[in-house]
Design a protein around this motif. Sequence first.
Motif, PDB file in Angstrom:
ATOM      1  N   ARG A 142       0.805  -1.206   0.000  1.00  0.00           N
ATOM      2  CA  ARG A 142       0.000   0.000   0.000  1.00  0.00           C
ATOM      3  C   ARG A 142       0.845   1.265   0.000  1.00  0.00           C
ATOM      4  NH1 ARG A 142      -3.175   2.818   4.080  1.00  0.00           N
ATOM      5  NH2 ARG A 142      -4.487   4.141   2.788  1.00  0.00           N
ATOM      6  N   ASP A 165      -1.494   2.054  -4.858  1.00  0.00           N
ATOM      7  CA  ASP A 165      -1.442   0.827  -4.068  1.00  0.00           C
ATOM      8  C   ASP A 165      -1.069  -0.340  -4.998  1.00  0.00           C
ATOM      9  OD1 ASP A 165      -3.828  -0.166  -1.475  1.00  0.00           O
ATOM     10  OD2 ASP A 165      -1.945  -1.101  -2.104  1.00  0.00           O
ATOM     11  N   TYR A 167      -0.726  -4.231  -5.824  1.00  0.00           N
ATOM     12  CA  TYR A 167      -1.391  -5.455  -5.364  1.00  0.00           C
ATOM     13  C   TYR A 167      -0.627  -6.733  -5.686  1.00  0.00           C
ATOM     14  CZ  TYR A 167      -5.931  -3.535  -3.973  1.00  0.00           C
ATOM     15  OH  TYR A 167      -6.946  -2.884  -3.317  1.00  0.00           O
ATOM     16  N   TYR A 209     -13.688   3.987 -11.067  1.00  0.00           N
ATOM     17  CA  TYR A 209     -13.856   4.999 -10.031  1.00  0.00           C
ATOM     18  C   TYR A 209     -15.341   5.204  -9.861  1.00  0.00           C
ATOM     19  CZ  TYR A 209     -13.144   9.279  -7.328  1.00  0.00           C
ATOM     20  OH  TYR A 209     -13.138  10.237  -6.330  1.00  0.00           O
ATOM     21  N   ARG A 211     -18.297   6.824  -7.622  1.00  0.00           N
ATOM     22  CA  ARG A 211     -18.573   7.864  -6.618  1.00  0.00           C
ATOM     23  C   ARG A 211     -17.223   8.381  -6.127  1.00  0.00           C
ATOM     24  NH1 ARG A 211     -23.703   4.653  -4.092  1.00  0.00           N
ATOM     25  NH2 ARG A 211     -22.216   2.955  -4.337  1.00  0.00           N
ATOM     26  N   ILE A 212     -16.807   8.016  -4.917  1.00  0.00           N
ATOM     27  CA  ILE A 212     -15.453   8.447  -4.554  1.00  0.00           C
ATOM     28  C   ILE A 212     -14.549   7.253  -4.249  1.00  0.00           C
ATOM     29  CG2 ILE A 212     -16.198  10.699  -3.712  1.00  0.00           C
ATOM     30  CD1 ILE A 212     -15.843   9.619  -0.848  1.00  0.00           C
ATOM     31  N   GLN A 213     -14.941   6.077  -4.726  1.00  0.00           N
ATOM     32  CA  GLN A 213     -14.150   4.894  -4.397  1.00  0.00           C
ATOM     33  C   GLN A 213     -13.391   4.358  -5.600  1.00  0.00           C
ATOM     34  OE1 GLN A 213     -16.488   1.796  -2.605  1.00  0.00           O
ATOM     35  NE2 GLN A 213     -14.809   0.323  -2.600  1.00  0.00           N
ATOM     36  N   ASP A 214     -12.112   4.037  -5.358  1.00  0.00           N
ATOM     37  CA  ASP A 214     -11.318   3.322  -6.358  1.00  0.00           C
ATOM     38  C   ASP A 214     -11.621   1.843  -6.181  1.00  0.00           C
ATOM     39  OD1 ASP A 214      -9.127   5.594  -5.130  1.00  0.00           O
ATOM     40  OD2 ASP A 214      -9.551   5.587  -7.276  1.00  0.00           O
ATOM     41  N   ARG A 219      -5.262  -7.529  -9.665  1.00  0.00           N
ATOM     42  CA  ARG A 219      -5.205  -8.217  -8.372  1.00  0.00           C
ATOM     43  C   ARG A 219      -4.189  -9.351  -8.326  1.00  0.00           C
ATOM     44  NH1 ARG A 219      -9.312  -7.224  -4.538  1.00  0.00           N
ATOM     45  NH2 ARG A 219     -10.101  -5.139  -4.956  1.00  0.00           N
ATOM     46  N   GLY A 241     -18.893   0.302  -2.855  1.00  0.00           N
ATOM     47  CA  GLY A 241     -19.783  -0.035  -1.747  1.00  0.00           C
ATOM     48  C   GLY A 241     -19.685  -1.527  -1.489  1.00  0.00           C
ATOM     49  N   PHE A 242     -20.779  -2.242  -1.738  1.00  0.00           N
ATOM     50  CA  PHE A 242     -20.698  -3.688  -1.472  1.00  0.00           C
ATOM     51  C   PHE A 242     -19.993  -4.444  -2.586  1.00  0.00           C
ATOM     52  CE2 PHE A 242     -24.098  -4.582  -4.392  1.00  0.00           C
ATOM     53  CZ  PHE A 242     -25.005  -3.562  -4.232  1.00  0.00           C
ATOM     54  N   VAL A 243     -19.613  -3.713  -3.605  1.00  0.00           N
ATOM     55  CA  VAL A 243     -18.783  -4.174  -4.738  1.00  0.00           C
ATOM     56  C   VAL A 243     -19.356  -5.351  -5.532  1.00  0.00           C
ATOM     57  CG1 VAL A 243     -16.504  -4.971  -5.485  1.00  0.00           C
ATOM     58  CG2 VAL A 243     -16.688  -3.273  -3.702  1.00  0.00           C
ATOM     59  N   GLN A 244     -19.972  -5.012  -6.606  1.00  0.00           N
ATOM     60  CA  GLN A 244     -20.315  -6.003  -7.616  1.00  0.00           C
ATOM     61  C   GLN A 244     -19.216  -5.911  -8.674  1.00  0.00           C
ATOM     62  OE1 GLN A 244     -23.005  -7.921  -6.694  1.00  0.00           O
ATOM     63  NE2 GLN A 244     -24.690  -7.081  -7.882  1.00  0.00           N
ATOM     64  N   PHE A 272     -13.828 -11.058  -7.847  1.00  0.00           N
ATOM     65  CA  PHE A 272     -12.474 -10.946  -8.376  1.00  0.00           C
ATOM     66  C   PHE A 272     -11.827 -12.303  -8.596  1.00  0.00           C
ATOM     67  CE2 PHE A 272     -12.115  -6.457  -7.783  1.00  0.00           C
ATOM     68  CZ  PHE A 272     -12.909  -6.168  -6.688  1.00  0.00           C
TER      69      PHE A 272
ATOM     70  N   GLY C 293     -21.987   5.640  -0.794  1.00  0.00           N
ATOM     71  CA  GLY C 293     -21.112   4.545  -1.205  1.00  0.00           C
ATOM     72  C   GLY C 293     -20.316   3.931  -0.082  1.00  0.00           C
ATOM     73  N   ASP C 295     -21.249   1.635   2.054  1.00  0.00           N
ATOM     74  CA  ASP C 295     -21.783   0.354   2.517  1.00  0.00           C
ATOM     75  C   ASP C 295     -20.914  -0.806   2.051  1.00  0.00           C
ATOM     76  OD1 ASP C 295     -24.817  -1.513   1.887  1.00  0.00           O
ATOM     77  OD2 ASP C 295     -23.635  -1.304   3.740  1.00  0.00           O
ATOM     78  N   THR C 296     -19.728  -0.900   2.614  1.00  0.00           N
ATOM     79  CA  THR C 296     -18.703  -1.814   2.116  1.00  0.00           C
ATOM     80  C   THR C 296     -18.876  -3.231   2.644  1.00  0.00           C
ATOM     81  OG1 THR C 296     -17.349  -0.844   3.833  1.00  0.00           O
ATOM     82  CG2 THR C 296     -16.965  -0.087   1.585  1.00  0.00           C
ATOM     83  N   HIS C 297     -19.915  -3.904   2.129  1.00  0.00           N
ATOM     84  CA  HIS C 297     -20.131  -5.306   2.465  1.00  0.00           C
ATOM     85  C   HIS C 297     -19.075  -6.203   1.837  1.00  0.00           C
ATOM     86  CE1 HIS C 297     -24.090  -5.345   4.389  1.00  0.00           C
ATOM     87  NE2 HIS C 297     -24.384  -4.338   3.600  1.00  0.00           N
ATOM     88  N   GLY C 298     -18.398  -5.696   0.835  1.00  0.00           N
ATOM     89  CA  GLY C 298     -17.422  -6.527   0.146  1.00  0.00           C
ATOM     90  C   GLY C 298     -16.177  -5.714  -0.149  1.00  0.00           C
ATOM     91  N   SER C 306      -9.624   3.298   0.318  1.00  0.00           N
ATOM     92  CA  SER C 306      -9.868   4.336  -0.684  1.00  0.00           C
ATOM     93  C   SER C 306     -10.784   5.435  -0.161  1.00  0.00           C
ATOM     94  CB  SER C 306     -10.483   3.688  -1.934  1.00  0.00           C
ATOM     95  OG  SER C 306     -10.791   4.658  -2.882  1.00  0.00           O
ATOM     96  N   LEU C 307     -11.802   5.031   0.610  1.00  0.00           N
ATOM     97  CA  LEU C 307     -12.820   5.990   1.044  1.00  0.00           C
ATOM     98  C   LEU C 307     -12.387   6.820   2.245  1.00  0.00           C
ATOM     99  CD1 LEU C 307     -15.901   3.608   0.861  1.00  0.00           C
ATOM    100  CD2 LEU C 307     -15.564   5.626  -0.563  1.00  0.00           C
ATOM    101  N   HIS C 348     -16.951 -12.019   1.515  1.00  0.00           N
ATOM    102  CA  HIS C 348     -16.582 -11.090   0.452  1.00  0.00           C
ATOM    103  C   HIS C 348     -15.507 -10.135   0.990  1.00  0.00           C
ATOM    104  CE1 HIS C 348     -16.884  -8.867  -3.175  1.00  0.00           C
ATOM    105  NE2 HIS C 348     -18.066  -8.317  -3.060  1.00  0.00           N
TER     106      HIS C 348
END
Lengths: 369, 551, 432
Positions: A142, A165, A167, A209, A211-214, A219, A241-244, A272, C293, C295-298, C306-307, C348
């Motif tokens: 990181r 970062d 990986y 990217y 919203r505000i998340q990378d 991997r 978020g919950f990442v799909q 992933f 955003g 809600d980091t379930h995974g 990052s957040l 996850h």
Amino acid sequence: MMQSDAKLQTSQPKEVGKPTLTSQQIGCLRFSPCGQLLAAGDYNGHVQLWRVSDAGLAAVPPLTGKHNGFVDAIAFAPKEQLLFTADTWGRLSCWDYALWLKDDAPAADAIKPRWSIDAAHDGYIRSVLVSADGKHLATCGRDQIVRLWSTDGKLKFELKEHREDVYALAFSPDSLLLASGNLKGAIHLHTAQDGKHQKQLDATSLYKYDRIQDVGGARVLTFARDGQSLYCGGAMPSGGGFVQATPKLLRFDCKTGKLEKEWTLGDPAHGFVYEIIEHTTGELLLITSGQPGQGRFMLLNPDEKEPGFINTKMANCHAMTLHPGGHRIAIAATNGGSNANGRDSALKNGEYTGNHSPIHLWDLPSSAE
Amino acid sequence: MLTLRSQSGSRQACVVVLLACTSFIGATQAIGAQLPLHARIDALIEAGAKGQPMATAAEDAEFLRRVYLDFTGSIPSADVAEKFFADQNGDKRSKLIHELASGDSFSQRLADLFHIMLMERRGDSASWQQYLLASFKANKPWNQLAQEILSPDARNEQTRASAFFYTRRLEKVGEQETDYPGLTRDVGRLFLGIDLQCAQCHNHLTVDDYKQADFQGLFAFYQNIAIHSSEFPAIAEKPTVKKIEFASVFNKKPKETGPRVPTLPEEREIAIPVFEKGKEFMMPADTKTKLPGVLAFSPLEQLSKQLPTAENGAFARNMANRLWFLMMGRGLVDPLDLHHSGNPPSHPQLLELLAKEFAAHGYDVKWMIRELALTKTYQRSSILPSGSEPKVDRFTVALERRLSYEQLLQSMLTASGQLDMVMTKDRAGDKPLPAYEDLRKKFAASFAAETKEAEVHVDHTLKAALFVRNDVAFLALLQPRAGNLIQKLLDEKDDAKLAHQLYLSVLTRKPLPEETAAVAAFLKSYGEQRATATRDLAWALLTSSEFMVNH
Amino acid sequence: MQHKRNSSSLCTPHEHALSRRVMLGTMAGGAASMAFGGLATPAVAEALRQKEKQVLFIWLDGGISQLESWDPKPNTSFGGPFRSVPTSVKGVHFCELMQRTAKHMDKLAVIRSLCTHDNAHSSGVARIQRGDPKNRGVVYPYLGSAFAKLLGPTSSKLPPYVWIKPGSGGFKAEHAGFLGPKYGALAFGDGQPPDNLLRHESISEEADTQRNELREAINRRYAVQRRKVSTEASTAVFDTAQQLMKRQDLFDATTFSAADIQRYGTHDLGRHTLIARKMLEAGVRFVNVTSYGWDTHGDHFNGSASLIPKFDQAFSAIIEDLHASGMLENVLVVAISEFGRTPRINGHIGRDHWPEAWSTVMAGCGIKRGIVSGSTNEQGTWVKDNPYDIGHVFHTMFKALGIDSIDTEYDNGGQPLPIAHEDMQSITEVLA
């Protein structure tokens, strides 16, 4: 590319026995080159160890108290009997594991590393790897830096091109090149001997990217056995978020640096690609992990578009290793029902317990000549 | 089972009173069957005033504007207003009402109203809106309209657009599941006046009358419908073979129900017949014509036979209440979709009367609205009779009502003398000009309620305020054009005449002396820039509260 | 989404708190339905209006992990991979992802013992933002609407409740609950001005003023003998429009220095927090900055990596700036989510929802500096001491701004209603 001209049938591995239960969640898993030891890094800073036999795995006392945070990266040296372990607080340690195989193995708390560097990185070490010729040790993390060391712990080079970062790491089979991949999908190639930058490859389709998340990243990396191509695994994220994220595999031509081929290996729930191993048969072994419960173990013939074998019975596969004998595979998955919101599902027998990673053993049938 | 009080006892009382009445000629406080409906309505309102002071009858101006907005969807032009004020006839008001009630604009107005009420700003559909217009032009009764909406017939070209009520609600939004519960809820709210939203997973927590079985019974009609792919909105039903199983999340006792209209007794639950495999369809789906299949047992068809009927008192009560609301500004039952024994109507006898008469007159919407317009109640002024705020549920004072964006747009165009904007120059094909479409969209964006919100309350929004202040398309209405209001005003050199023309065109009334003086003073203060002053005078009136609501 | 669905789209628990009056349709008094709730004692209202206190409310939607921020548990079974760092207050540590904010701990009050009841987003968000008071059958206002009512606009006359958020803007009346649409949120999507904010070129400023005065005169004449409800609302929105039109600069991003833009961060949260500073400086009473955003379930640890530094960057910057300008004396700053995240790590590699033990932070007006209140156990699974519900936090926020949270009541058409949960009280430990 492939060893023979005959069209390859995809092997159909079979699971062997029942999974070996562990008490922790495992981030990385490796067989020793001699095949007698299986080592795993877990989320409690332990190094879990098993003696390996045809019958299966026999747990031996883990290394505890030697690391902090997660042990998320381990690597065996190919020739010297050394195990390298790295944690998410930045410590890199080197172990003479030969002693552990003996009958008069020392007690776990008496085991000391051959050497240890507390701040090998500033924080999270994501990958540690030794080149096939045993000369180069690489780490990344990181702090956005890739470091090349000698196996006795001397820092040789710091590679600072990433600025993200980092990986994943991979050495070319001839030990000349080191590939490293980062959060935003950039892959850098350096020569291991002198740390010189050679090329940059573009795996940015593995990054989003949102919203505000990378989200995403390159991997996992592995060179093809003939050294001509580089495989990169990750996913196409749908969102943070919950990442799909839809698992994805890319293959680059090492000389030109161009993308040769890509595979989409599922749908957004599948997550992933966590490990890629190229078997001597030329097939690729892959595992993926996505939404809780979603885990896949696949065999892919690189000439094909779709995997010829997909197993979906193991939830969330995070680590995989191939036994040096070439037939046995160990996969660290996750228990079912690992997710739950709030109080109602929190307690089991009045206790708040964590999840754990059962280790599944699979056998590849002997390849016909 | 949902039970609502019925007033069967009062019929007998009615007959007795009627007999007593016939020996008296002249005014009576009794509800006699001989009096026209509007008189009976007024008697009940007056009897229920509970000491609240009554407002006076509206002046001509107030009356004229209100009735034009309600029947035609627009204020009247200055000419129409002038003529009406000059008319000395004693019964000019009833005459006007009768005239407007039989006019074309009334049909369009009703089509707009029902589009807003039934679709709640979920978007437009040309075929659906034309269907509504054609229905009201033909004075289609509400029960027939309801039948066609509840059970759309894809093979009837005249009526098939009615499926839009369903198809718009069945469209998937992103990754969310198709909202069958939402559709069920809306059918209950809009056709029966009951909001069963909170009775899906258990009996309603605060409304004793609403049971989970009621929701599930209504939901049972919809468990097997889906959008059918076609060039026109259509739905398809798959065979219903079993009852719905449900259980309260609280007691988890398993129950089941077949399709059942919640406001009908339990015995009216529809039995689900068994068919041999392959025999469920009376008419198979036709892949060539893209028509959906027709089931031998179609729950929707059953629904359309049971719900909009005399037996189902809630059906008439719901629409009677909604029509009352449209004309009077507040339902007798308020909110409109919450009829239950814990929320009695403000005037129970009145609601019963309206429901009964509405049903007896074949659910004739136009007739009902006309009768409501003929009441003194409707024709009262909104000016308060005394200093204090009135009790709105007594209907002793006319209540301000929201203007839809459709009404606002038509009224703005009428007021500014620019209705020709709507049509092309040669009037061929009745196509609106692009500028009109642009304006219409902007009015909709600024003045319509949010999607899925009932458009019932007067609502002033920042968006609307900024729109009327600064939007280029809106301000363009205030530019002089041959024949429009601004041009007329610019040509008028006499300040008093200008004020007169302005007020008549925009506010549908003559200016008071102090208002005429204020106009003159305003114009004077601008000196040379009379054009600017004129423009801004018109703007101030057009954006005033008095213009922007129906009072 | 992975949440268990034992109910469907219509059965969201927060709907159960829908206005009893709406449910039953019974009317209290003669006021119009959803009448604008008043304050019980006008004298109180006037006194409060004098003080010009303001609020910055940062909402991290989805649930920021307390274990990766305010309440780290390094090297415990659920502690996660990250280290902790010391803060400017001895003995207090934050996760290493919050290094900048750690330097400002001496200005903050961290509450680590929040224990609330709702682990669902759909209901939890509203419950937290409404203070989850006792169910009186009314829809309580969101915090911003509450302050809009209790304190009104500042002397700037700018809209009292501004909401800076990604996505769409517009007027969000539903935040106001029973108080009535007048107290809703005015949302600026991505900090953009509402449509038609700019006075049209065909109208001079002078003409604009004059035509509006004329309009108001006409309205006054109309209103003389009519019910108040309509004209009041109309006047209010035109006034607000007027004020906003005068402050085009509030939406002009070029007025920010390059240094500020870098300090706060060029990401949405950074930019919006910087806009919030400007809104506060201009005198907006209550500014809500929302980031979605969380809600980091995974892939939670990578997600947090990052957040959280982005929040850390923006939050530390605004605390620093408010402190430097002295505004922190009069501005109450709150950063919160609808719940925290589970200690247990799911397959996850994520954390799920955990309202049982989580954190929030406050700073500024009326708040003690450099203090931690309440604690969780060693593993972070449960609250160890001083569990607080969101009602306590609401009492605390009101008290911090000089509002008596016990005696002040709303007047909902004759129905007096407490402004915060009547069985709870403020957290005295964090009040200055």
